[in-house]
Design a protein around this motif. Structure first.
Motif, mmCIF file in Angstrom:
data_model
loop_
_atom_site.group_PDB
_atom_site.id
_atom_site.type_symbol
_atom_site.label_atom_id
_atom_site.label_comp_id
_atom_site.label_asym_id
_atom_site.label_seq_id
_atom_site.Cartn_x
_atom_site.Cartn_y
_atom_site.Cartn_z
ATOM 1 N N GLN A 118 3.955 2.398 -3.179
ATOM 2 C CA GLN A 118 5.527 3.181 -2.307
ATOM 3 C C GLN A 118 6.058 1.913 -3.442
ATOM 4 N N ALA A 119 7.162 2.623 -3.533
ATOM 5 C CA ALA A 119 8.131 1.204 -4.042
ATOM 6 C C ALA A 119 9.624 0.560 -3.622
ATOM 7 N N ASN A 121 12.120 -2.310 -3.577
ATOM 8 C CA ASN A 121 13.611 -2.949 -3.552
ATOM 9 C C ASN A 121 13.329 -5.187 -3.594
ATOM 10 N N PRO A 124 12.688 -6.427 -7.563
ATOM 11 C CA PRO A 124 12.656 -5.111 -8.792
ATOM 12 C C PRO A 124 12.236 -5.066 -9.621
ATOM 13 N N PRO A 128 7.272 -2.823 -8.872
ATOM 14 C CA PRO A 128 7.838 -1.156 -9.678
ATOM 15 C C PRO A 128 9.293 -0.769 -8.548
ATOM 16 N N ASN A 129 10.344 -0.270 -8.407
ATOM 17 C CA ASN A 129 11.426 0.126 -7.613
ATOM 18 C C ASN A 129 11.364 1.461 -7.809
ATOM 19 N N LYS A 130 10.558 2.433 -8.998
ATOM 20 C CA LYS A 130 11.131 4.026 -8.535
ATOM 21 C C LYS A 130 9.261 4.567 -8.754
ATOM 22 N N LEU A 131 8.627 4.996 -8.870
ATOM 23 C CA LEU A 131 7.415 5.488 -8.784
ATOM 24 C C LEU A 131 7.823 7.211 -9.103
ATOM 25 N N ASN A 132 6.778 7.945 -10.125
ATOM 26 C CA ASN A 132 7.268 8.816 -10.344
ATOM 27 C C ASN A 132 5.689 9.022 -9.804
ATOM 28 N N LYS A 133 5.221 10.733 -9.719
ATOM 29 C CA LYS A 133 4.370 10.562 -8.882
ATOM 30 C C LYS A 133 3.282 10.599 -9.083
#
Length: 270
Positions: A118-119, A121, A124, A128-133
């Motif tokens: 999971q991302a 926050n 950060p 990782p605070n953002k993940l692509n699929k």
């Protein structure tokens, strides 16, 4: 002065308390490189969050990431590059049991890729605070062997996680708890620490141990400072590190302590 290897931890050492390089530090490290010394970053950070610091300094020498598990020259094909891998089985086993073990976020990385369940926050810069699929940690996405696993956990489960890892994977995995206020556990290959990369670089440039000077501030710098010809703890370092260091900088990392120490030691001006 003979060619030296200058081994640099980043956080709490080369970087100030805002995790930034100062102009004074950059100028000092560049001056040492021009003098022919090997200036090398040796950090626990993954490459994805250390590359910009390497580029800011403007050096072309090897760097070490993941506390010794990856040694390479950024932006180059270096035939002496090496990495010490873990197994997919370990990552996927922890993923399957993360709820029972009180694990919040599992981050799995190698040189160029990151996967996580999971991302987050919470940290950060490090998690990782953002993940692509394709970065979601699943058996299908995790197609390569990882170098390091970072586990963010509920504090009351720290002992349980370490016990579970040691019982099943302790023959080749070494759990290390981050210092400071973070509930973070790092898993790397057993016996792999910062001094592994430090000595590997020294060997490539035929630098004797007595001409290695290493700087650090935290638990993961212990082996590196203890093994170097001259281990220097930062003024802001933990007491345990200061106790084994050959010297302590008079000034802390937030006031250019590293740069000032190096200029005095090597007798250079900027």
């Amino acid at each position: 002065m003979d060619k030296h290897l200058i081994a640099l931890d980043l956080d709490g050492t080369t970087l100030n308390n805002q995790s930034k390089l100062t102009n004074e530090t950059i100028a000092t490290l560049r001056a040492l490189a021009r003098e022919g010394h090997i200036v090398s970053i040796i950090t626990g950070r993954p490459y994805r969050i250390a590359q910009h610091i390497y580029d800011q300094i403007g050096i072309k020498t090897p760097m070490v990431n993941f506390n010794g598990a990856l040694t390479h020259i950024p932006h180059e094909h270096w035939d002496k590059e090496y990495e010490v891998e873990l197994t997919r089985e370990l990552a996927l086993d922890l993923l399957d049991n993360h709820d029972a073990l009180g694990i919040k976020t599992i981050t799995v990385e190698n040189k160029h890729h990151v996967w996580a369940n999971q991302a987050s926050n919470d940290l950060p810069e490090f998690l990782p605070n953002k993940l692509n699929k394709n970065q979601l940690l699943t058996p299908n996405n995790l197609t390569e062997k990882p170098i390091a696993l970072t586990i963010q956990y509920q504090p009351e489960h720290e002992t349980d996680i370490i016990k579970a890892v040691n019982e099943k994977y302790g023959d080749f995995v070494e759990p290390r708890v981050w210092g400071g206020p973070y509930n973070i556990l790092e898993l790397i290959h057993r016996g792999t620490h910062k001094e592994s990369g430090m000595f590997y670089i020294a060997k490539q440039y035929q630098i004797d141990r007595q001409n290695i000077i290493a700087f650090g501030d935290e638990h993961n710098d212990f082996e590196m400072l203890d093994a170097a010809g001259r281990g220097v703890a930062m003024n802001n370092a933990i007491p345990e590190l200061k106790s084994i260091a050959n010297d302590v900088t008079p000034i802390d990392n937030d006031h250019n302590g590293l740069a000032k120490y190096l200029r005095d030691y090597f007798k250079i001006a900027i």
